[in-house]
Motif scaffolding. Sequence first.
Motif, PDB file in Angstrom:
ATOM      1  N   GLU A   1       0.822  -1.221   0.000  1.00 58.91           N
ATOM      2  CA  GLU A   1       0.000   0.000   0.000  1.00 58.91           C
ATOM      3  C   GLU A   1       0.853   1.268   0.000  1.00 58.91           C
ATOM      4  O   GLU A   1       0.422   2.323  -0.467  1.00 58.91           O
ATOM      5  CB  GLU A   1      -0.934   0.037   1.208  1.00 58.91           C
ATOM      6  CG  GLU A   1      -2.073  -0.975   1.155  1.00 58.91           C
ATOM      7  CD  GLU A   1      -1.652  -2.388   1.565  1.00 58.91           C
ATOM      8  OE1 GLU A   1      -0.471  -2.589   1.942  1.00 58.91           O
ATOM      9  OE2 GLU A   1      -2.506  -3.291   1.484  1.00 58.91           O
TER      10      GLU A   1
ATOM     11  N   LEU B   1       1.111   2.673  -3.343  1.00 54.88           N
ATOM     12  CA  LEU B   1      -0.031   3.457  -3.808  1.00 54.88           C
ATOM     13  C   LEU B   1       0.065   4.895  -3.291  1.00 54.88           C
ATOM     14  O   LEU B   1      -0.152   5.868  -4.027  1.00 54.88           O
ATOM     15  CB  LEU B   1      -1.296   2.786  -3.268  1.00 54.88           C
ATOM     16  CG  LEU B   1      -2.636   3.166  -3.824  1.00 54.88           C
ATOM     17  CD1 LEU B   1      -2.654   2.928  -5.321  1.00 54.88           C
ATOM     18  CD2 LEU B   1      -3.735   2.327  -3.158  1.00 54.88           C
ATOM     19  N   LEU B   2       0.425   5.016  -2.028  1.00 56.34           N
ATOM     20  CA  LEU B   2       0.508   6.357  -1.423  1.00 56.34           C
ATOM     21  C   LEU B   2       1.652   7.153  -2.057  1.00 56.34           C
ATOM     22  O   LEU B   2       1.520   8.340  -2.359  1.00 56.34           O
ATOM     23  CB  LEU B   2       0.684   6.250   0.090  1.00 56.34           C
ATOM     24  CG  LEU B   2      -0.442   5.498   0.818  1.00 56.34           C
ATOM     25  CD1 LEU B   2      -0.204   5.456   2.321  1.00 56.34           C
ATOM     26  CD2 LEU B   2      -1.810   6.127   0.538  1.00 56.34           C
TER      27      LEU B   2
ATOM     28  N   ARG C   1       0.564   8.260  -5.506  1.00 53.77           N
ATOM     29  CA  ARG C   1      -0.345   9.405  -5.453  1.00 53.77           C
ATOM     30  C   ARG C   1       0.432  10.681  -5.180  1.00 53.77           C
ATOM     31  O   ARG C   1       0.196  11.710  -5.811  1.00 53.77           O
ATOM     32  CB  ARG C   1      -1.387   9.187  -4.349  1.00 53.77           C
ATOM     33  CG  ARG C   1      -2.389   8.117  -4.682  1.00 53.77           C
ATOM     34  CD  ARG C   1      -3.318   7.809  -3.508  1.00 53.77           C
ATOM     35  NE  ARG C   1      -4.265   6.763  -3.864  1.00 53.77           N
ATOM     36  CZ  ARG C   1      -5.042   6.119  -3.001  1.00 53.77           C
ATOM     37  NH1 ARG C   1      -4.989   6.417  -1.702  1.00 53.77           N
ATOM     38  NH2 ARG C   1      -5.880   5.195  -3.399  1.00 53.77           N
TER      39      ARG C   1
ATOM     40  N   ARG D   1     -14.797   9.629  -7.545  1.00 48.94           N
ATOM     41  CA  ARG D   1     -15.510   8.351  -7.503  1.00 48.94           C
ATOM     42  C   ARG D   1     -16.995   8.570  -7.758  1.00 48.94           C
ATOM     43  O   ARG D   1     -17.723   9.008  -6.883  1.00 48.94           O
ATOM     44  CB  ARG D   1     -15.290   7.646  -6.165  1.00 48.94           C
ATOM     45  CG  ARG D   1     -13.842   7.231  -5.992  1.00 48.94           C
ATOM     46  CD  ARG D   1     -13.636   6.298  -4.821  1.00 48.94           C
ATOM     47  NE  ARG D   1     -12.237   5.914  -4.734  1.00 48.94           N
ATOM     48  CZ  ARG D   1     -11.751   5.051  -3.860  1.00 48.94           C
ATOM     49  NH1 ARG D   1     -12.556   4.459  -3.006  1.00 48.94           N
ATOM     50  NH2 ARG D   1     -10.474   4.766  -3.839  1.00 48.94           N
TER      51      ARG D   1
ATOM     52  N   ARG E   1     -12.702  13.047  -3.438  1.00 51.49           N
ATOM     53  CA  ARG E   1     -11.918  12.823  -2.219  1.00 51.49           C
ATOM     54  C   ARG E   1     -10.531  13.437  -2.369  1.00 51.49           C
ATOM     55  O   ARG E   1      -9.848  13.160  -3.355  1.00 51.49           O
ATOM     56  CB  ARG E   1     -11.812  11.304  -1.999  1.00 51.49           C
ATOM     57  CG  ARG E   1     -10.756  10.872  -1.019  1.00 51.49           C
ATOM     58  CD  ARG E   1     -10.612   9.345  -1.027  1.00 51.49           C
ATOM     59  NE  ARG E   1      -9.492   8.943  -0.199  1.00 51.49           N
ATOM     60  CZ  ARG E   1      -8.960   7.726  -0.170  1.00 51.49           C
ATOM     61  NH1 ARG E   1      -9.475   6.763  -0.936  1.00 51.49           N
ATOM     62  NH2 ARG E   1      -7.938   7.450   0.596  1.00 51.49           N
TER      63      ARG E   1
ATOM     64  N   TYR F   1      -3.439  10.681   6.200  1.00 51.24           N
ATOM     65  CA  TYR F   1      -2.659   9.705   5.447  1.00 51.24           C
ATOM     66  C   TYR F   1      -1.195  10.134   5.333  1.00 51.24           C
ATOM     67  O   TYR F   1      -0.311   9.295   5.188  1.00 51.24           O
ATOM     68  CB  TYR F   1      -3.214   9.545   4.024  1.00 51.24           C
ATOM     69  CG  TYR F   1      -4.321   8.528   3.876  1.00 51.24           C
ATOM     70  CD1 TYR F   1      -5.531   8.693   4.519  1.00 51.24           C
ATOM     71  CD2 TYR F   1      -4.147   7.401   3.076  1.00 51.24           C
ATOM     72  CE1 TYR F   1      -6.559   7.775   4.369  1.00 51.24           C
ATOM     73  CE2 TYR F   1      -5.158   6.475   2.914  1.00 51.24           C
ATOM     74  CZ  TYR F   1      -6.362   6.661   3.569  1.00 51.24           C
ATOM     75  OH  TYR F   1      -7.365   5.745   3.411  1.00 51.24           O
TER      76      TYR F   1
ATOM     77  N   ASP G   1     -12.216   8.154   1.973  1.00 51.71           N
ATOM     78  CA  ASP G   1     -11.920   6.722   1.877  1.00 51.71           C
ATOM     79  C   ASP G   1     -13.108   5.921   2.389  1.00 51.71           C
ATOM     80  O   ASP G   1     -13.576   4.969   1.758  1.00 51.71           O
ATOM     81  CB  ASP G   1     -10.662   6.404   2.695  1.00 51.71           C
ATOM     82  CG  ASP G   1     -10.315   4.932   2.649  1.00 51.71           C
ATOM     83  OD1 ASP G   1     -10.326   4.366   1.541  1.00 51.71           O
ATOM     84  OD2 ASP G   1     -10.049   4.344   3.720  1.00 51.71           O
TER      85      ASP G   1
HETATM   86  C1  IPM Z   1      -8.361   3.155  -1.542  1.00 53.82           C
HETATM   87  C2  IPM Z   1      -7.660   2.150  -0.673  1.00 53.82           C
HETATM   88  C3  IPM Z   1      -6.340   2.749  -0.205  1.00 53.82           C
HETATM   89  C4  IPM Z   1      -6.664   3.994   0.598  1.00 53.82           C
HETATM   90  C5  IPM Z   1      -5.445   1.789   0.595  1.00 53.82           C
HETATM   91  C6  IPM Z   1      -5.180   0.502  -0.151  1.00 53.82           C
HETATM   92  C7  IPM Z   1      -4.170   2.455   1.015  1.00 53.82           C
HETATM   93  O1  IPM Z   1      -8.453   1.754   0.390  1.00 53.82           O
HETATM   94  O2  IPM Z   1      -7.835   3.483  -2.618  1.00 53.82           O
HETATM   95  O3  IPM Z   1      -9.429   3.617  -1.155  1.00 53.82           O
HETATM   96  O4  IPM Z   1      -6.926   3.898   1.801  1.00 53.82           O
HETATM   97  O5  IPM Z   1      -6.643   5.072   0.029  1.00 53.82           O
END
Ligand code: IPM
Length: 363
Positions: free
Chosen positions: A90, A93-94, A97, A107, A135, A142, A245
């Motif tokens: 994860e 992903l952060l 971003r 979304r 969002r 985060y 989230d």
């Molecule tokens: C999302 C996911 C991520 C978040 C996780 C996987 C870090 O839940 O994209 O919503 O919390 O942003």
Amino acid sequence: MELNIALLPGDGIGPEVVGQAVKVVDAVAEKFGHKINWTSALTGAAAIDAVGDPYPDATHEVCLAADAVLFGAIGHPRYDNDPKAPVRPEQGLLKMRKKLGLFANVRPTFTFPSLIDNSPLKRERIEGTDLIILRELTGGIYFGERGRKDNGDTAFDTCTYTRAEVQRLAKLGFEMAMNRRKKLCCVDKANVLESSRLWRETVQDMEKDFPEVEVSYEFVDAVAMRLVQWPSSYDVIITENLFGDILTDEASVISGSMGLMPSASIGLHTSLFEPIHGSYPQAAGKDIANPLATVLSAAMLFEDAFGLKEEAALIRSVVDKSLAEGVVTEDLAGKNKAYKTSEVGDWLAAQIGLRETAETSVQ
Ligand code: IPM
Ligand code: MN
């Protein structure tokens, strides 16, 4: 048109669902005469295994050089019960971003007429729902300061926002509302949190620049309730990272399936498109995962990254057709035949090819 797309399949079912979106995008490109240059790169657990980093520099370069990124999912159960793991998928992903400056996650939540009874919510509550949760994605708790003290017995995470961060997100929200039903709801916890008070103050200051937009301010706990009671009353919701989230997962219930909901993340550099579901490791490699959320993310990619609305509309129409005709994976099949992930992808791509013939024969 030549489209350079970075492909980040990621973990779990990511490669399978992305594979179907590729089939669909290639079919659309063929029909409209576009040339797609796909460049694949590693993320998540797959990238940790290969190079020890869930978002390697090489992947970042590929994303920066692309016009759009199509992303699958990140996450592996190997890490879920190991709070001491030094690197986690994860984090990729952060990092992605943050490094791509993807400060806004879009979304959409809508219902599919043929699936309305799939939702655990009553038909009359959800019919006509068409909302967007915007969002904030690169700030808040985060990314705030976090740590341990008192020999590890106390832990803290902090939620920090600057006025500029709120402004750029809210501006997008106002602009989206202007193109829709002109309603904006700012979701916060301003009765308790200072960061929420900054959000509210900032959005209030911006109201004068968008006089046609009707703005409301609601507390996140109340919205958690209203979202499932009267979802059709919302148009555009703007909110901070953690609230967003939670609310977006909740909102996915309205549509009846997480396997259907697409998303876009937009910001300073290349935009990224991904399904909202996770890596669903239990299904990985079984050819059973629902590819429609990724396919619909590809539709958003055509429309948002390239302004190609007809291409997006064609993808959405063949997805609607697959739902109406029951060409769906086991999560949506009920008592009917369940199709494999790859079969759904093949069917959609074939439908896109056929559509031309059908139109020609009508003329
Ligand atoms: C999302 C996911 C991520 C978040 C996780 C996987 C870090 O839940 O994209 O919503 O919390 O942003
Ligand atoms: Mn989430």
